[in-house]
Write an enzyme that holds these catalytic residues in place. Structure first.
Site, mmCIF file in Angstrom:
data_model
loop_
_atom_site.group_PDB
_atom_site.id
_atom_site.type_symbol
_atom_site.label_atom_id
_atom_site.label_comp_id
_atom_site.label_asym_id
_atom_site.label_seq_id
_atom_site.Cartn_x
_atom_site.Cartn_y
_atom_site.Cartn_z
ATOM 1 N N ASP A 51 -3.166 -25.613 6.244
ATOM 2 C CA ASP A 51 -3.088 -26.710 5.274
ATOM 3 C C ASP A 51 -4.497 -27.146 4.853
ATOM 4 O O ASP A 51 -4.659 -28.020 3.991
ATOM 5 C CB ASP A 51 -2.242 -27.879 5.787
ATOM 6 C CG ASP A 51 -2.769 -28.470 7.074
ATOM 7 O OD1 ASP A 51 -3.797 -27.988 7.598
ATOM 8 O OD2 ASP A 51 -2.146 -29.433 7.566
ATOM 9 N N SER A 52 -5.542 -26.475 5.415
ATOM 10 C CA SER A 52 -6.899 -26.652 4.897
ATOM 11 C C SER A 52 -6.974 -26.181 3.449
ATOM 12 O O SER A 52 -7.963 -26.454 2.754
ATOM 13 C CB SER A 52 -7.914 -25.891 5.765
ATOM 14 O OG SER A 52 -7.487 -24.556 5.984
ATOM 15 N N ASP A 90 1.013 -23.250 8.263
ATOM 16 C CA ASP A 90 1.051 -24.653 8.695
ATOM 17 C C ASP A 90 2.237 -25.382 8.082
ATOM 18 O O ASP A 90 2.463 -25.310 6.867
ATOM 19 C CB ASP A 90 -0.223 -25.379 8.219
ATOM 20 C CG ASP A 90 -1.291 -25.444 9.280
ATOM 21 O OD1 ASP A 90 -0.956 -25.472 10.485
ATOM 22 O OD2 ASP A 90 -2.478 -25.471 8.912
ATOM 23 N N LYS A 120 2.937 -23.216 12.304
ATOM 24 C CA LYS A 120 2.067 -24.005 13.193
ATOM 25 C C LYS A 120 2.317 -25.487 12.950
ATOM 26 O O LYS A 120 2.539 -25.894 11.801
ATOM 27 C CB LYS A 120 0.589 -23.656 12.942
ATOM 28 C CG LYS A 120 -0.380 -24.524 13.751
ATOM 29 C CD LYS A 120 -1.782 -23.942 13.797
ATOM 30 C CE LYS A 120 -2.662 -24.263 12.630
ATOM 31 N NZ LYS A 120 -2.893 -25.705 12.387
ATOM 32 N N GLU A 122 0.997 -29.575 14.244
ATOM 33 C CA GLU A 122 -0.010 -30.382 14.939
ATOM 34 C C GLU A 122 0.679 -31.441 15.803
ATOM 35 O O GLU A 122 1.560 -32.160 15.319
ATOM 36 C CB GLU A 122 -0.916 -31.092 13.922
ATOM 37 C CG GLU A 122 -1.756 -30.133 13.107
ATOM 38 C CD GLU A 122 -2.718 -30.847 12.155
ATOM 39 O OE1 GLU A 122 -2.808 -32.089 12.193
ATOM 40 O OE2 GLU A 122 -3.375 -30.145 11.367
ATOM 41 N N GLU A 189 -8.710 -27.591 18.705
ATOM 42 C CA GLU A 189 -9.741 -27.861 17.700
ATOM 43 C C GLU A 189 -10.699 -28.944 18.175
ATOM 44 O O GLU A 189 -10.283 -30.047 18.560
ATOM 45 C CB GLU A 189 -9.080 -28.281 16.359
ATOM 46 C CG GLU A 189 -10.115 -28.555 15.278
ATOM 47 C CD GLU A 189 -9.552 -28.585 13.859
ATOM 48 O OE1 GLU A 189 -8.371 -28.253 13.671
ATOM 49 O OE2 GLU A 189 -10.320 -28.947 12.945
HETATM 50 O O1 KIV Z 1 -5.533 -25.650 8.344
HETATM 51 C C1 KIV Z 1 -6.369 -25.001 8.999
HETATM 52 O O2 KIV Z 1 -7.209 -24.281 8.450
HETATM 53 C C2 KIV Z 1 -6.319 -25.101 10.464
HETATM 54 C C3 KIV Z 1 -7.409 -24.445 11.235
HETATM 55 C C4 KIV Z 1 -8.669 -25.224 11.121
HETATM 56 C C5 KIV Z 1 -7.031 -24.211 12.647
HETATM 57 O O3 KIV Z 1 -5.441 -25.706 10.985
#
Ligand code: KIV
Length: 271
Positions: A51-52, A90, A120, A122, A189
């Protein structure tokens, strides 16, 4: 003569074996077809459609605004470019925290609509019910502890997490809970390297670190950061392998100059 080019796909079982044999796991983010293909062809073990994308693709300040539909679009594009690595997507902010039914519905949309292999999420104890429900539907889940950017407004800062013993102890417990819930791996992280090493040693599933030191079972970086596209972002944990911002700027300036001078296109570059 036909060459038998059998592709050995990376699965969650492959990652488990890598933990057991001590082979380090490599993971990078990607958000589109072209980079997904280059990174897969280069031999990466896991692509994370992170989600980055909210930051590096859409220019938002945080990961909070990106939607499930947008994550699905990015994941579909990446999946079209890969033939070998494991693709993890994510679950974005707001698509799983409400309740476990909502979490399952979001995970199912990702799996059905993108062809990715895992998701994934969080968080620790607070999301284990959702994780169990998703895993019981047959969807592999990667956990994410430490600095969890979807909670940035709770933390108030992107600094290293779990330096204090109370937060470190919660992280140790959360890691065990995620493993018990059935996660196949956990991203750690921006936490102290000694804590990440301790957690890695206490788990049978792999840990993948970002700013969490060298004792993790694998490492992940945001592709735009390690290629120097996002050149202002220079945290201590980041190794920048290229300065693509500079290289691309040079190329674009040369192109502009060639167009203005009439040098481009030349005789060979026209019909
Ligand atoms: O969204 C992302 O890029 C991440 C990584 C930094 C692990 O969750």
């Amino acid at each position: 003569m036909s060459i038998n080019k059998e592709i050995k796909r990376v699965t969650t079982n492959t990652l488990q074996k890598m933990k057991e044999t001590g082979e380090r796991i490599s993971m990078l983010t990607a958000y589109d077809f072209s980079f997904g293909r280059i990174i897969d062809d280069s031999g990466i073990d896991i692509i994370l459609v992170g989600d980055s994308a909210s930051n590096v693709m859409a220019g938002h300040e945080t990961t909070l605004p990106i939607t499930l539909d947008q994550m699905i679009y990015h994941a579909q594009s990446v999946v079209r470019g890969i033939s070998r690595c494991l693709v993890v997507v994510d679950l974005p902010f707001g698509s799983y925290q409400g309740n476990s039914k909502e979490a399952l519905a979001s995970a199912i949309r990702i799996m059905k609509e993108t062809g990715a292999h895992a998701i994934k999420m969080e968080g620790g104890e607070e999301i284990t019910e959702g994780i169990r429900r998703i895993i019981s539907a047959g969807v592999p889940v990667m956990g994410h502890l430490g600095l969890t950017p979807q909670s940035i407004y709770k933390f108030g800062t992107y600094q290293v997490r779990a330096r204090e013993e109370a937060e470190a102890e919660k992280l140790r417990q959360d890691a065990l809970l995620l493993q018990e819930a059935g996660c196949f791996a956990i991203v750690l992280e921006k936490i102290p390297a000694t804590l990440a090493g301790e957690v890695t040693g206490s788990l049978t599933i792999p840990t993948i670190g970002i700013g969490a030191g060298g004792a993790c079972d694998g490492q992940v970086l945001v592709m735009h950061d390690m290629l120097g596209i996002n050149h202002e972002f220079r945290p201590r944990f980041l190794r920048q392998y290229l300065n693509l911002h500079e290289e691309i700027t040079k190329a674009v300036r040369q192109y502009i100059s060639d167009v203005k001078s009439g040098d481009f296109p030349n005789e060979r570059e026209q019909y």
